[in-house]
Motif scaffolding. Structure first.
Motif, short mmCIF file in Angstrom:
data_model
loop_
_atom_site.label_atom_id
_atom_site.label_comp_id
_atom_site.label_asym_id
_atom_site.label_seq_id
_atom_site.Cartn_x
_atom_site.Cartn_y
_atom_site.Cartn_z
N MET A 1 4.43 1.61 1.90
CA MET A 1 5.43 2.50 1.29
C MET A 1 5.02 3.95 1.55
N TYR A 2 5.86 4.65 2.31
CA TYR A 2 5.58 6.06 2.59
C TYR A 2 6.08 6.91 1.43
N ILE A 3 5.20 7.71 0.85
CA ILE A 3 5.58 8.58 -0.27
C ILE A 3 5.26 10.02 0.10
N ASP A 4 6.27 10.88 0.06
CA ASP A 4 6.07 12.30 0.32
C ASP A 4 5.33 12.91 -0.87
N SER A 5 4.13 13.45 -0.62
CA SER A 5 3.30 13.93 -1.73
C SER A 5 3.96 15.04 -2.54
N THR A 6 4.84 15.82 -1.90
CA THR A 6 5.51 16.91 -2.64
C THR A 6 6.43 16.35 -3.72
N ILE B 1 0.85 -1.19 0.00
CA ILE B 1 0.00 0.00 0.00
C ILE B 1 0.89 1.24 0.00
N ALA B 2 0.59 2.18 -0.91
CA ALA B 2 1.31 3.46 -0.93
C ALA B 2 0.56 4.45 -0.07
N LEU B 3 1.22 4.99 0.96
CA LEU B 3 0.63 6.02 1.79
C LEU B 3 1.20 7.36 1.32
N VAL B 4 0.37 8.16 0.68
CA VAL B 4 0.83 9.42 0.09
C VAL B 4 0.46 10.55 1.06
N GLY B 5 1.46 11.00 1.81
CA GLY B 5 1.20 12.02 2.84
C GLY B 5 2.26 13.09 2.86
N LYS B 6 2.15 13.98 3.86
CA LYS B 6 3.08 15.11 3.96
C LYS B 6 4.10 14.96 5.09
N TYR B 7 3.85 14.00 6.00
CA TYR B 7 4.72 13.89 7.18
C TYR B 7 5.41 12.53 7.18
N THR B 8 5.94 12.14 6.04
CA THR B 8 6.43 10.76 5.87
C THR B 8 7.82 10.52 6.45
N LYS B 9 8.49 11.57 6.90
CA LYS B 9 9.83 11.37 7.47
C LYS B 9 9.78 10.68 8.83
N LEU B 10 8.60 10.69 9.49
CA LEU B 10 8.44 10.06 10.80
C LEU B 10 7.20 9.15 10.72
N SER B 11 7.44 7.84 10.81
CA SER B 11 6.32 6.90 10.62
C SER B 11 5.26 7.05 11.71
N ASP B 12 5.65 7.54 12.92
CA ASP B 12 4.69 7.74 14.01
C ASP B 12 3.59 8.74 13.66
N CYS B 13 3.83 9.58 12.64
CA CYS B 13 2.83 10.57 12.25
C CYS B 13 1.56 9.90 11.74
N TYR B 14 1.69 8.67 11.26
CA TYR B 14 0.53 7.94 10.74
C TYR B 14 0.36 6.61 11.45
N ALA B 15 0.63 6.58 12.76
CA ALA B 15 0.63 5.33 13.52
C ALA B 15 -0.69 4.57 13.42
N SER B 16 -1.82 5.27 13.56
CA SER B 16 -3.12 4.60 13.54
C SER B 16 -3.44 4.05 12.16
N VAL B 17 -3.07 4.80 11.12
CA VAL B 17 -3.29 4.34 9.75
C VAL B 17 -2.49 3.07 9.50
N PHE B 18 -1.22 3.10 9.92
CA PHE B 18 -0.36 1.92 9.75
C PHE B 18 -0.93 0.71 10.48
N LYS B 19 -1.36 0.91 11.74
CA LYS B 19 -1.89 -0.21 12.54
C LYS B 19 -3.17 -0.77 11.94
N ALA B 20 -4.06 0.14 11.47
CA ALA B 20 -5.32 -0.32 10.86
C ALA B 20 -5.04 -1.16 9.62
N LEU B 21 -4.08 -0.72 8.81
CA LEU B 21 -3.71 -1.48 7.60
C LEU B 21 -3.06 -2.81 7.97
N GLU B 22 -2.20 -2.78 8.99
CA GLU B 22 -1.50 -3.99 9.43
C GLU B 22 -2.49 -5.04 9.93
#
Length: 425
Positions: free
Chosen positions: A343-348, A309-330
């Motif tokens: 796969m964390y992808i910086d949208s910029t 799964i590609a997670l396209v976000g703005k705060y991808t340098k720190l995985s904790d920024c999307y902890a709940s999203v990661f856990k729900a997917l896991e």
């Protein structure tokens, strides 16, 4: 009520949240009702205004409370529903005391850190520990309290020690108020292994425990975190220099999944220890719930099929920024017997401007996006990176890739459709 205080030493981010959650899980598996409280030293009233890079994601509770992401861990591990008051901050405590002072509750006395702030902390903990967190609405029997290690017992007198001192003093007093058989302190410490020598070092733990004792709290269990399994000689050394029995020293090395941690704790006799130390009405052996947990952890490690799964976000340098999203997917991937490759992808990096400035980054980001089985665009704030998110959404729609938009991600899916299908500029 039994209270278990989890403190940390040497460094922050050592895994106290997972240790606290795992202890709660083990005790819940023994048939006890467990609640959890997280203490943070900042003067903010809550985590709602934080940048995700400051403290990771802001976890939102059922009552709308915006709190530290560790409360998300507690809810997931313990299957409970917490409240905003389960997250205590310095700001909340001082606001509470100042409101009482303005109301005249102190009858003209000089309001001070000791006893007024420290008493407020103790009252808050005792009141919140009684609040039901399960569907049966029964009062909890055990309260696990995690104290943020950025203000507790770091070496060298970090600046954070100043703001944390009222909490330290509050719990120093509280251990006597609660009585020994109802209060237990677990200290989580790091055992580093420098590459130069390959030897596991106990000195940071010794110093950390000494600092803790100097503040009036004595650890009942020392949980040692390390990259690799720790040798028995190291355990004996920590036991000797930290004045605890060898069975009071527990090792948790890095594991493939955090769901292994309760099993590691249980294997080292933690149930038997808690039963004796806190006089708990439980069996020495874990229940079916922990057996189910073990099977889940085993299954997690044996998974062969992969879902990317590609997670396209703005705060991808720190995985904790999307902890709940990661856990729900896991958890979703585990439910269908797949291993998650997130796969964390910086949208910029998906935007045309990046192609001009750094074409390698641009092509790498698009390569990741193209090979994903599905695309998720989470929430975010501000205009930065939104065009990149729109590009990813457009690609998902035209290529018929499974797509999920959450919060801003959903809004942008509407924007993308309006722009490209309805020609609304």
């Amino acid at each position: 009520m039994k209270y278990i205080l989890v403190t940390g030493g040497v460094i922050s981010g050592i895994g106290k949240g997972i240790i606290a959650s795992s202890i709660g899980t083990i005790l819940k598996s023994c048939g006890l009702r467990v609640t959890a409280i997280k203490i943070d030293p900042y003067i903010n009233i809550d985590a709602g205004t934080f940048s995700p890079y400051e403290h990771g994601e802001v976890f939102v509770l059922n009552d709308g409370g915006e709190v530290d992401l560790d409360l998300g861990n507690y809810e997931r591990f313990l299957d409970i529903n917490l409240y905003k008051d389960n997250n205590i901050t310095t700001g909340k405590i001082y606001q509470h005391v100042i409101n009482k002072e303005r109301h005249g509750d102190y009858l003209g006395k000089t309001v001070q850190v000791v006893p007024h702030i420290t008493d407020a902390v103790q009252e808050w903990v005792m009141n919140q520990a009684k609040v039901p967190v399960n569907d049966d609405r029964k009062e909890p029997q055990i309260c696990v309290i995690e104290a943020n290690s950025s203000f507790l017992f770091q070496l060298g007198g970090t600046i954070g020690d100043i703001e944390g001192m009222p909490f330290v003093e509050a719990f120093r007093q509280f251990q006597f108020k609660a009585k020994r058989e109802n209060f237990c302190n677990i200290h989580v410490s790091l055992v580093p292994q420098p590459n130069a020598t390959g030897e596991q070092k106990t000195k940071p733990t010794q110093n950390s425990v000494r600092a803790l004792r100097g503040l009036g709290l004595s650890p009942d269990l020392i949980v040692c975190r390390s990259a690799k399994p720790i040798e028995m000689a190291v355990k004996e050394k920590i036991s000797m220099f930290c004045h605890v029995e060898p069975e009071q020293v527990i090792f948790i090395h890095d594991v493939s999944s955090t769901y292994r941690v309760p099993i590691l704790l249980e294997e080292q006799g933690i149930i038997k220890y808690f039963k004796q130390r806190l006089n708990l009405p439980i069996d020495d052996q874990p229940s079916d719930l922990l057996m189910k947990w073990k099977k889940m952890a085993d299954r997690y490690e044996r998974l062969l099929k992969v879902c990317s799964i590609a997670l396209v976000g703005k705060y991808t340098k720190l995985s904790d920024c999307y902890a709940s999203v990661f856990k729900a997917l896991e958890h979703s991937a585990l439910a269908i017997n797949h291993k998650l490759d997130l796969m964390y992808i910086d949208s910029t990096e998906l935007e045309r401007s990046t192609e001009v400035e750094n074409s390698v980054k641009y092509h790498q980001a698009w390569h990741k996006l193209c090979k994903a089985d599905g695309i998720l665009v989470p929430g975010g704030f501000g205009i930065r990176g939104t065009e990149g998110k729109l590009q990813a959404i457009s690609w998902a729609r035209t290529k018929k890739k499974p797509f999920l938009g959450v919060c801003l991600g959903m809004q942008l899916a509407v924007v993308e459709f309006a722009r490209n299908c309805l020609n609304w500029k």
